[in-house]
Enzyme design. Sequence first.
Site, PDB file in Angstrom:
ATOM      1  N   SER A 121      63.692 -10.622  61.602  1.00 57.83           N
ATOM      2  CA  SER A 121      65.124 -10.626  61.892  1.00 57.83           C
ATOM      3  C   SER A 121      65.380 -11.339  63.215  1.00 57.83           C
ATOM      4  O   SER A 121      64.828 -10.983  64.252  1.00 57.83           O
ATOM      5  CB  SER A 121      65.636  -9.181  61.999  1.00 57.83           C
ATOM      6  OG  SER A 121      66.875  -9.123  62.653  1.00 57.83           O
ATOM      7  N   ARG A 122      66.239 -12.348  63.184  1.00 59.50           N
ATOM      8  CA  ARG A 122      66.555 -13.090  64.409  1.00 59.50           C
ATOM      9  C   ARG A 122      67.219 -12.196  65.451  1.00 59.50           C
ATOM     10  O   ARG A 122      66.938 -12.299  66.641  1.00 59.50           O
ATOM     11  CB  ARG A 122      67.455 -14.284  64.094  1.00 59.50           C
ATOM     12  CG  ARG A 122      66.741 -15.365  63.297  1.00 59.50           C
ATOM     13  CD  ARG A 122      67.677 -16.472  62.908  1.00 59.50           C
ATOM     14  NE  ARG A 122      68.668 -15.914  61.970  1.00 59.50           N
ATOM     15  CZ  ARG A 122      69.809 -16.465  61.660  1.00 59.50           C
ATOM     16  NH1 ARG A 122      70.156 -17.615  62.171  1.00 59.50           N
ATOM     17  NH2 ARG A 122      70.638 -15.896  60.816  1.00 59.50           N
ATOM     18  N   LYS A 179      75.739  -4.352  62.102  1.00 57.28           N
ATOM     19  CA  LYS A 179      74.279  -4.202  62.072  1.00 57.28           C
ATOM     20  C   LYS A 179      73.586  -5.242  62.936  1.00 57.28           C
ATOM     21  O   LYS A 179      72.499  -5.002  63.459  1.00 57.28           O
ATOM     22  CB  LYS A 179      73.734  -4.229  60.645  1.00 57.28           C
ATOM     23  CG  LYS A 179      74.084  -5.483  59.868  1.00 57.28           C
ATOM     24  CD  LYS A 179      72.999  -6.500  59.803  1.00 57.28           C
ATOM     25  CE  LYS A 179      73.303  -7.499  58.757  1.00 57.28           C
ATOM     26  NZ  LYS A 179      73.426  -8.833  58.946  1.00 57.28           N
TER      27      LYS A 179
END
Length: 181
Positions: free
Chosen positions: A137-138, A74
């Site tokens: 999200s990084r 993911k």
Amino acid sequence: LYDVVRTNIKTNTIAVISGGTFAVDIVKKVPIGLSIATKSNYSRDLIIKSMQNDYVKLKPTKDIVGTEICGSIKNVIAIASGIIDGMGYPESTKCMFFTKSLNDIVKLICEMGGNKNTILTYAGIGDLLLTGTSVKSRNYSYGKMIGEKVDKNLIDEENDKKDSFLNLLKDLQNKSLLHLI
């Protein structure tokens, strides 16, 4: 990772916890869902007893392989999703990308001996949606910077994401599974 830990520690009570959440959400005590993958009933029961409460929901599974695959792949998909957004493509393009990605993850899970239904868990689609669509999200943010053609020096500060992607590709290549993605 499960096999490495099990072999070196010589235990069967290992568990993998994975799912879509940010640490800040845990601290804020907002409702979250996590998958707990273990073959050990003892570990499963202990973790559920110690972690589950009114805002943390744990869904047990025995599919450690599928849970680990979902938790790693993911990140790569989130980077690509960010690139798609950074390049200015519409949501329809991202929808096509996510649909193809989900099918590829299922193939990979099956090839590695996991359960195809793991994609339908908190560790699967839950984590993929969060990591692949959120500006918090990084990995997504990193991909978005690439797509927006942000200055290379700023992007280089995010090198650890690239390492994750390259290591995954090496692992897939070593197992002759690179053709699946």
